[in-house]
Design an enzyme around this catalytic site. Structure first.
Site, mmCIF file in Angstrom:
data_model
loop_
_atom_site.group_PDB
_atom_site.id
_atom_site.type_symbol
_atom_site.label_atom_id
_atom_site.label_comp_id
_atom_site.label_asym_id
_atom_site.label_seq_id
_atom_site.Cartn_x
_atom_site.Cartn_y
_atom_site.Cartn_z
ATOM 1 N N CYS A 101 -52.685 23.117 -37.540
ATOM 2 C CA CYS A 101 -51.681 22.094 -37.253
ATOM 3 C C CYS A 101 -51.504 21.969 -35.753
ATOM 4 O O CYS A 101 -51.421 22.990 -35.056
ATOM 5 C CB CYS A 101 -50.355 22.461 -37.918
ATOM 6 S SG CYS A 101 -49.054 21.237 -37.685
ATOM 7 N N HIS A 143 -50.750 17.647 -46.246
ATOM 8 C CA HIS A 143 -50.276 18.349 -45.041
ATOM 9 C C HIS A 143 -49.327 17.438 -44.247
ATOM 10 O O HIS A 143 -48.228 17.851 -43.861
ATOM 11 C CB HIS A 143 -51.481 18.751 -44.185
ATOM 12 C CG HIS A 143 -51.137 19.407 -42.901
ATOM 13 N ND1 HIS A 143 -51.321 20.747 -42.678
ATOM 14 C CD2 HIS A 143 -50.633 18.903 -41.732
ATOM 15 C CE1 HIS A 143 -50.943 21.046 -41.442
ATOM 16 N NE2 HIS A 143 -50.519 19.939 -40.848
ATOM 17 N N GLU A 144 -49.752 16.196 -44.015
ATOM 18 C CA GLU A 144 -48.924 15.262 -43.244
ATOM 19 C C GLU A 144 -47.678 14.866 -44.028
ATOM 20 O O GLU A 144 -46.586 14.741 -43.451
ATOM 21 C CB GLU A 144 -49.727 14.022 -42.843
ATOM 22 C CG GLU A 144 -50.955 14.303 -42.000
ATOM 23 C CD GLU A 144 -50.715 15.180 -40.783
ATOM 24 O OE1 GLU A 144 -49.593 15.177 -40.229
ATOM 25 O OE2 GLU A 144 -51.657 15.890 -40.375
ATOM 26 N N HIS A 147 -44.932 17.225 -43.494
ATOM 27 C CA HIS A 147 -44.216 17.049 -42.226
ATOM 28 C C HIS A 147 -43.020 16.119 -42.387
ATOM 29 O O HIS A 147 -42.007 16.289 -41.713
ATOM 30 C CB HIS A 147 -45.141 16.484 -41.144
ATOM 31 C CG HIS A 147 -45.944 17.507 -40.425
ATOM 32 N ND1 HIS A 147 -45.384 18.514 -39.670
ATOM 33 C CD2 HIS A 147 -47.284 17.674 -40.329
ATOM 34 C CE1 HIS A 147 -46.342 19.254 -39.140
ATOM 35 N NE2 HIS A 147 -47.502 18.765 -39.532
#
Length: 177
Positions: A101, A143-144, A147
């Site tokens: 990341c 993953h994004e 966030h």
């Protein structure tokens, strides 16, 4: 003109917040934010970046898979802005894979993620898009997406033995000593 933006690092409170829905996609501020994200992810050798990583708490991220120094085996795809993204469905298969990341430099983690996901998002032109993503690109999306909900990949590793330094990752996993 797009600007290269500083990337927030682990410990910055914005990375732990739930991002706000993007209400006005054609807005000049949102369109510039997309351009800034595109430039920043390319310059940082990332394969994705979320708006909170550049201190903008919006439900917006870029998926930009391509081979680079950090991910030499990444598939090539057109960088895509995804606004107000959602996971509609997912496969039962969960696969562990290595992730890094831009907000957690120097560390990689072996993270369990769904193998296949069905997604929906609004593109930068305000059009609803639906896709099925698999493998590495599905991993980037998840993953994004995390966030946007204040979750980092280090929160998803199953134990500390699934963490490795970037140097060790490059030497052991990528270059297979």
């Amino acid at each position: 003109m797009p600007e290269l933006m500083p990337i927030m690092q682990l410990g910055n409170p914005i990375l732990r917040q739930t991002a706000a829905w993007v209400e006005n996609i054609p807005d000049e501020h949102i369109q510039k934010l997309i351009d800034d994200l595109m430039l920043t992810v390319a310059q940082a050798n990332g394969v994705g970046i979320a708006a909170p990583q550049i201190a903008a708490s919006y439900r917006l991220f870029i998926v930009a898979s391509r081979p680079n120094l950090r991910y030499p085996n990444a598939p090539v795809m057109q960088p895509t802005a995804m606004l107000n993204p959602r996971i509609i469905a997912h496969s039962p298969e969960i696969v562990k894979g290595w992730e890094g990341c831009l907000s957690v430099p120097g560390i990689r983690g072996l993270v369990p993620r769904y193998q296949t996901i069905d997604i929906a998002y609004t593109d930068r032109n305000g059009k609803l898009q639906k896709q099925k993503l698999t493998d590495f690109v599905a991993r980037i999306f998840q993953h994004e997406y995390d966030h946007l909900n204040g979750v980092l990949f280090v929160d998803r590793v199953e134990n500390s033995f699934d963490l490795i330094s970037e140097v060790e990752y490059q030497e052991t996993i990528i270059n297979k000593r």
